[in-house]
Scaffold this motif. Structure first.
Motif, PDB file in Angstrom:
ATOM      1  N   ALA A   1      10.999  22.688  19.065  1.00 35.54           N
ATOM      2  CA  ALA A   1      10.553  22.073  17.815  1.00 35.54           C
ATOM      3  C   ALA A   1      10.223  23.168  16.807  1.00 35.54           C
ATOM      4  CB  ALA A   1       9.333  21.195  18.059  1.00 35.54           C
ATOM      5  N   PRO A   2      10.497  22.960  15.530  1.00 37.81           N
ATOM      6  CA  PRO A   2      10.213  23.987  14.514  1.00 37.81           C
ATOM      7  C   PRO A   2       8.718  24.166  14.295  1.00 37.81           C
ATOM      8  CG  PRO A   2      10.909  21.946  13.474  1.00 37.81           C
ATOM      9  CD  PRO A   2      11.117  21.760  14.948  1.00 37.81           C
ATOM     10  N   THR A   3       8.372  25.353  13.818  1.00 37.32           N
ATOM     11  CA  THR A   3       6.961  25.669  13.569  1.00 37.32           C
ATOM     12  C   THR A   3       6.638  25.793  12.086  1.00 37.32           C
ATOM     13  OG1 THR A   3       7.407  28.044  13.770  1.00 37.32           O
ATOM     14  CG2 THR A   3       6.755  26.858  15.780  1.00 37.32           C
TER      15      THR A   3
ATOM     16  N   PRO B   1       0.829  -1.205   0.000  1.00 32.53           N
ATOM     17  CA  PRO B   1       0.000   0.000   0.000  1.00 32.53           C
ATOM     18  C   PRO B   1       0.863   1.254   0.000  1.00 32.53           C
ATOM     19  CG  PRO B   1      -0.006  -1.053   2.170  1.00 32.53           C
ATOM     20  CD  PRO B   1       0.695  -1.984   1.238  1.00 32.53           C
ATOM     21  N   ARG B   2       0.506   2.202  -0.848  1.00 32.91           N
ATOM     22  CA  ARG B   2       1.267   3.444  -0.933  1.00 32.91           C
ATOM     23  C   ARG B   2       0.871   4.361   0.209  1.00 32.91           C
ATOM     24  NH1 ARG B   2       3.977   3.814  -5.673  1.00 32.91           N
ATOM     25  NH2 ARG B   2       4.335   6.032  -5.369  1.00 32.91           N
ATOM     26  N   LEU B   3       1.824   5.121   0.675  1.00 36.50           N
ATOM     27  CA  LEU B   3       1.607   6.053   1.776  1.00 36.50           C
ATOM     28  C   LEU B   3       1.580   7.468   1.233  1.00 36.50           C
ATOM     29  CD1 LEU B   3       4.069   4.547   4.390  1.00 36.50           C
ATOM     30  CD2 LEU B   3       1.594   4.328   4.369  1.00 36.50           C
ATOM     31  N   GLN B   4       0.608   8.233   1.672  1.00 37.63           N
ATOM     32  CA  GLN B   4       0.525   9.628   1.276  1.00 37.63           C
ATOM     33  C   GLN B   4       0.996  10.504   2.427  1.00 37.63           C
ATOM     34  OE1 GLN B   4      -3.407  10.649  -0.070  1.00 37.63           O
ATOM     35  NE2 GLN B   4      -3.097   9.706  -2.067  1.00 37.63           N
ATOM     36  N   GLN B   5       1.827  11.495   2.093  1.00 34.39           N
ATOM     37  CA  GLN B   5       2.284  12.449   3.090  1.00 34.39           C
ATOM     38  C   GLN B   5       2.157  13.841   2.513  1.00 34.39           C
ATOM     39  OE1 GLN B   5       5.779  11.498   5.327  1.00 34.39           O
ATOM     40  NE2 GLN B   5       6.318  13.628   5.683  1.00 34.39           N
ATOM     41  N   SER B   6       1.532  14.703   3.283  1.00 33.31           N
ATOM     42  CA  SER B   6       1.304  16.065   2.815  1.00 33.31           C
ATOM     43  C   SER B   6       2.595  16.867   2.859  1.00 33.31           C
ATOM     44  CB  SER B   6       0.248  16.745   3.682  1.00 33.31           C
ATOM     45  OG  SER B   6       0.139  18.116   3.345  1.00 33.31           O
ATOM     46  N   LEU B   7       2.806  17.644   1.809  1.00 32.38           N
ATOM     47  CA  LEU B   7       3.938  18.569   1.784  1.00 32.38           C
ATOM     48  C   LEU B   7       3.593  19.873   2.493  1.00 32.38           C
ATOM     49  CD1 LEU B   7       5.220  18.045  -1.872  1.00 32.38           C
ATOM     50  CD2 LEU B   7       6.356  17.334   0.233  1.00 32.38           C
ATOM     51  N   SER B   8       2.336  19.997   2.906  1.00 26.81           N
ATOM     52  CA  SER B   8       1.884  21.239   3.537  1.00 26.81           C
ATOM     53  C   SER B   8       1.876  21.153   5.061  1.00 26.81           C
ATOM     54  CB  SER B   8       0.472  21.589   3.034  1.00 26.81           C
ATOM     55  OG  SER B   8       0.444  21.669   1.634  1.00 26.81           O
ATOM     56  N   SER B   9       2.138  19.951   5.621  1.00 23.58           N
ATOM     57  CA  SER B   9       2.103  19.777   7.071  1.00 23.58           C
ATOM     58  C   SER B   9       3.493  19.437   7.584  1.00 23.58           C
ATOM     59  CB  SER B   9       1.122  18.652   7.452  1.00 23.58           C
ATOM     60  OG  SER B   9      -0.176  18.948   7.010  1.00 23.58           O
ATOM     61  N   LEU B  10       3.866  20.061   8.685  1.00 27.07           N
ATOM     62  CA  LEU B  10       5.162  19.796   9.315  1.00 27.07           C
ATOM     63  C   LEU B  10       4.964  18.641  10.293  1.00 27.07           C
ATOM     64  CD1 LEU B  10       8.091  20.568   9.518  1.00 27.07           C
ATOM     65  CD2 LEU B  10       7.486  22.307  11.209  1.00 27.07           C
TER      66      LEU B  10
ATOM     67  N   THR C   1       7.773   9.529  12.336  1.00 27.93           N
ATOM     68  CA  THR C   1       7.141   8.766  13.413  1.00 27.93           C
ATOM     69  C   THR C   1       5.676   9.134  13.552  1.00 27.93           C
ATOM     70  OG1 THR C   1       9.261   8.676  14.590  1.00 27.93           O
ATOM     71  CG2 THR C   1       7.276   8.178  15.862  1.00 27.93           C
ATOM     72  N   GLU C   2       5.371  10.435  13.521  1.00 27.12           N
ATOM     73  CA  GLU C   2       3.988  10.886  13.646  1.00 27.12           C
ATOM     74  C   GLU C   2       3.149  10.459  12.451  1.00 27.12           C
ATOM     75  OE1 GLU C   2       4.931  14.974  16.207  1.00 27.12           O
ATOM     76  OE2 GLU C   2       5.021  14.972  14.011  1.00 27.12           O
ATOM     77  N   ASN C   3       3.747  10.503  11.264  1.00 27.27           N
ATOM     78  CA  ASN C   3       3.031  10.098  10.060  1.00 27.27           C
ATOM     79  C   ASN C   3       2.656   8.618  10.116  1.00 27.27           C
ATOM     80  OD1 ASN C   3       1.963  10.324   7.435  1.00 27.27           O
ATOM     81  ND2 ASN C   3       3.885   9.734   6.505  1.00 27.27           N
ATOM     82  N   MET C   4       3.587   7.777  10.554  1.00 27.90           N
ATOM     83  CA  MET C   4       3.301   6.346  10.663  1.00 27.90           C
ATOM     84  C   MET C   4       2.283   6.073  11.766  1.00 27.90           C
ATOM     85  SD  MET C   4       4.988   4.898   8.259  1.00 27.90           S
ATOM     86  CE  MET C   4       4.748   6.421   7.319  1.00 27.90           C
ATOM     87  N   SER C   5       2.415   6.774  12.884  1.00 26.43           N
ATOM     88  CA  SER C   5       1.487   6.584  13.996  1.00 26.43           C
ATOM     89  C   SER C   5       0.059   6.950  13.607  1.00 26.43           C
ATOM     90  CB  SER C   5       1.935   7.415  15.200  1.00 26.43           C
ATOM     91  OG  SER C   5       1.039   7.279  16.281  1.00 26.43           O
ATOM     92  N   ALA C   6      -0.087   8.019  12.811  1.00 29.90           N
ATOM     93  CA  ALA C   6      -1.413   8.444  12.369  1.00 29.90           C
ATOM     94  C   ALA C   6      -2.081   7.399  11.488  1.00 29.90           C
ATOM     95  CB  ALA C   6      -1.314   9.767  11.618  1.00 29.90           C
TER      96      ALA C   6
END
Length: 251
Positions: free
Chosen positions: A186-188, A89-98, A102-107
């Motif tokens: 952490a960066p904003t 399965p392909r994973l989508q990650q937004s380029l607009s969210s920081l 780890t957080e992306n996988m957890s979500a």
């Protein structure tokens, strides 16, 4: 299950004047995978056996299989052989969210893991000095990691931060941003650049890809709310798994 050797009989895949033999064999095996004649986890015959059955050299077989590996259709397992890969399965990650890996996988309900390839405090290189505004004698923290989900390597990330932002880089094992949040550093916001490159032999080995496979390279410079740049990360992401998306709005 081992694929039937009849599948590789020249009468099933070779036609004079239809291109190089390795390319015809590649197309034949690819079509068999798409049609279901070769199912996920089916094992291809050993290189020597396939060459004998197909009436071609082992070099030709090797080129055909390497192309299938590069396209993500075949997986080569050390000491075991070549197997048809199941659908990943392909994973989508937004380029607009920081958001961190780890957080992306957890979500997505997945557990991430990291292998630290290198970490420590070093003198900055020219790119780190320019990007992070460091002096030539100021130390920079570097954390180089292989990021995985389950048994699947997903990305290689090299992060650089000023030593006053990350004085103990050895503390970063999984989430860099989780460590930075403990000190409210952490960066904003961040600026990212996405390009496509061919992975080096070493990076291909780490990501379990054929040498020279195309991967997505993402360079990110992240900033504190004050505008200070505090993170530069260069990452290589598997293009057979990742889709990076962005939302566009009319001005």
């Amino acid at each position: 299950m081992t694929a039937s050797t009849d599948l590789f009989d020249p009468q099933h895949w070779f036609s004079a004047g239809r291109g190089p033999r390795y390319l015809q064999l590649h197309r034949h095996i690819s079509a068999a995978i798409q049609s279901g004649d070769l199912a996920p986890e089916d094992q291809l015959p050993a290189e020597r056996d396939m060459a004998e059955r197909a009436g071609i050299s082992r070099v030709t077989v090797r080129k055909a299989v390497a192309q299938l590996v590069a396209e993500g259709l075949i997986e080569q397992r050390q000491g075991a052989g070549s197997f048809v890969r199941g659908a990943t399965p392909r994973l989508q990650q937004s380029l607009s969210s920081l958001i961190s890996f780890t957080e992306n996988m957890s979500a997505r309900g997945k557990t991430s893991s990291s292998v630290v390839l290198e970490s420590g405090l070093f003198l900055p290189n020219q790119n780190e000095m320019l990007t992070l505004g460091l002096g030539a004698h100021q130390k920079v923290a570097r954390v180089h990691r292989l990021r995985s989900t389950g048994d699947t390597p997903m990305a290689i990330e090299m992060s650089s931060l000023p030593d006053d932002i990350l004085p103990h880089p050895e503390q970063v094992q999984t989430s860099l941003y989780a460590v930075l949040r403990k000190t409210a550093l952490a960066p904003t916001r961040a600026i990212q650049r996405v390009t496509a490159i061919n992975a080096s032999d070493r990076d291909s080995d780490l990501l379990q890809l054929a040498a020279g496979t195309a991967v997505l390279k993402i360079e990110r410079t992240a900033f504190l709310a004050t505008g200070r740049p505090i993170e530069y990360t260069s990452g290589l992401y598997r293009s057979d798994i990742y889709d990076f998306i962005s939302e566009l709005r009319q001005e």
